[in-house]
Design an enzyme around this catalytic site. Structure first.
Site, short mmCIF file in Angstrom:
data_model
loop_
_atom_site.label_atom_id
_atom_site.label_comp_id
_atom_site.label_asym_id
_atom_site.label_seq_id
_atom_site.Cartn_x
_atom_site.Cartn_y
_atom_site.Cartn_z
CB SER A 34 0.17 2.52 -4.75
OG SER A 34 1.06 2.09 -3.73
CB ALA A 35 5.23 4.68 -3.90
CE LYS B 57 -8.94 -4.53 1.74
NZ LYS B 57 -7.65 -4.33 2.41
CE LYS C 286 0.08 4.55 3.09
NZ LYS C 286 -1.09 5.01 2.35
CD GLU D 128 2.02 -4.30 4.16
OE1 GLU D 128 2.07 -3.12 4.57
OE2 GLU D 128 1.29 -4.64 3.22
CB VAL E 264 3.66 -3.13 -0.61
CG1 VAL E 264 4.33 -3.95 -1.71
CG2 VAL E 264 2.50 -3.91 0.01
N1 PSU Z 1 -4.16 -2.50 0.60
C1 PSU Z 1 -4.64 -3.41 1.46
N2 PSU Z 1 -4.13 -3.49 2.71
C2 PSU Z 1 -3.11 -2.67 3.12
C3 PSU Z 1 -2.59 -1.71 2.19
C4 PSU Z 1 -3.14 -1.67 0.96
O1 PSU Z 1 -5.53 -4.15 1.10
O2 PSU Z 1 -2.67 -2.76 4.28
C5 PSU Z 1 -1.45 -0.84 2.60
C6 PSU Z 1 -0.11 -1.49 2.20
O3 PSU Z 1 0.87 -1.15 3.16
C7 PSU Z 1 0.20 -0.81 0.89
C8 PSU Z 1 -0.31 0.59 1.16
O4 PSU Z 1 1.57 -0.81 0.55
O5 PSU Z 1 -1.50 0.40 1.89
C9 PSU Z 1 -0.55 1.36 -0.11
O6 PSU Z 1 -0.79 2.69 0.20
P1 PSU Z 1 -0.82 3.79 -0.95
O7 PSU Z 1 -2.01 3.43 -1.78
O8 PSU Z 1 -0.95 5.10 -0.25
O9 PSU Z 1 0.48 3.64 -1.69
MN MN Z 2 -1.59 7.24 -3.27
#
Ligand code: PSU
Ligand code: MN
Length: 320
Positions: free
Chosen positions: A147-148, A166, A93, A31, A113
């Site tokens: 998250s999506a 995390k 993003k 990614e 992801v």
């Molecule tokens: N968590 C990590 N490193 C990352 C991400 C999440 O430890 O780089 C990034 C990834 O691209 C993941 C995105 O798909 O953040 C998730 O964002 P959101 O929570 O807005 O869906």
């Molecule tokens: Mn979100």
């Protein structure tokens, strides 16, 4: 026009990825939000190239995925990697909902992801390596911030090798969500969900796997049975690179507190936390982050090799 030709209107393969996919050789998707938003310049670019090298070393072809000039890319050039790495937080993003607009605008986008899984699937790539997946955020019972990535795992056929997630997230709720949506979460050599910087989260997994051959078989069977969706392969950070739990927990709490004070939410929250954790830990977390991504790339390559081998055997057995 078949599906593949129709896709050509939007998707570019790098030469090596195109040849590998056409010949049924192992390919690992990687990614790009992790490059733009997950790590600071210039270590992000360096790491992205090292991760590609780690995939090649184990006999697979890397396909870093992004959107460049409105074109979906399965296999990014070193220049493309550098462009997103330098753009950093100003890169778009790009998750599932953003993808059509980034393409329509002819813009550059770093794929999350979720979006990376979508492009990998379109390109016929079944194995993907990253650092950590998105999940259910802490406080999601109030904010609905899920998250999506999790929805994507529920319906797109790609195995995602990661170091768990995390603990900026609610890992317990993340596992519950994945269970509800029928997404297998397997521990690579562990009974416990790893928590990215740490090998342990306190959350037990349902299944431990120690063989890539078995994992590849389960992938093949899942998708042959029409059980759509991904698999999370949770690969703990090597012990020598893991961070102390108390140390990283304190940093994460502080970053979460700052995000709340600043009222950060929506798609900004994850990048904000990633960047603050990296700053607050004075680089130690960045070193761990890089190590775990390299470790995931190596496992994903082994898995892609095993899966490609099984597909070959399977098609030979079923030859009339
Ligand atoms: N968590 C990590 N490193 C990352 C991400 C999440 O430890 O780089 C990034 C990834 O691209 C993941 C995105 O798909 O953040 C998730 O964002 P959101 O929570 O807005 O869906
Ligand atoms: Mn979100």
């Amino acid at each position: 026009m078949n599906d593949r030709q129709a896709l050509r209107g939007y998707l570019d393969f790098s030469e090596e990825v195109e040849a590998a996919v056409a010949e049924g050789r192992p390919v690992v998707a990687l990614e790009s939000t992790i490059i733009s938003h997950g790590m600071p310049w210039p270590r992000n670019a360096e790491t992205a190239l090292r991760v590609e090298a780690a995939v090649r070393e184990r006999g697979a072809t890397p396909a870093t995925i992004a959107v460049i000039g409105g074109r979906l890319k399965a296999g990014l050039s070193p220049e493309g990697i550098e462009k997103l790495a330098k753009a950093g937080q100003s890169a778009i993003k790009t998750s599932r909902r953003d993808l059509p607009f980034v393409v329509a605008d002819g813009a550059d986008g770093a794929t999350t992801v979720a979006a990376t899984m979508i492009v990998a699937d379109l390109a016929g790539i079944r194995v993907f390596a990253t650092g950590g997946i998105g999940g259910v955020h802490r406080g999601a019972t109030e904010t609905f911030d899920v998250s999506a990535d999790l929805e994507e795992l529920a319906h797109t056929d790609v195995a995602v090798v990661c170091a768990g997630a995390k603990s900026i997230l609610d890992l317990g709720l993340t596992l519950e969500y994945l269970e509800t949506r029928g997404v297998p979460v397997v521990g690579w050599g562990t009974e416990e969900l790893p928590a990215f910087y740490s090998r342990y989260s306190g959350h037990k997994l349902d299944r431990r796997i120690d063989s890539v051959r078995l994992l590849a078989r389960a992938m093949l069977i899942k998708w042959k049975l029409g059980l759509r969706g991904g698999i999370v392969v949770a690969n703990p950070i090597p012990a020598e690179y893991a961070m102390g739990k108390a140390e990283i927990d304190a940093i994460i709490e502080r970053a979460l507190g700052e995000a709340a004070d600043l009222g950060i939410k929506g798609k900004e929250i994850t990048p904000f936390l990633l960047a603050r954790i990296s700053e607050l830990s004075g680089g130690e977390s960045l070193d761990s982050n890089i190590r775990l991504v390299l470790n995931n790339a190596a496992l994903a390559a082994d898995l892609a090799v095993a899966y490609a081998g099984l597909l070959r055997e399977d098609s030979e057995e079923n030859r009339p």
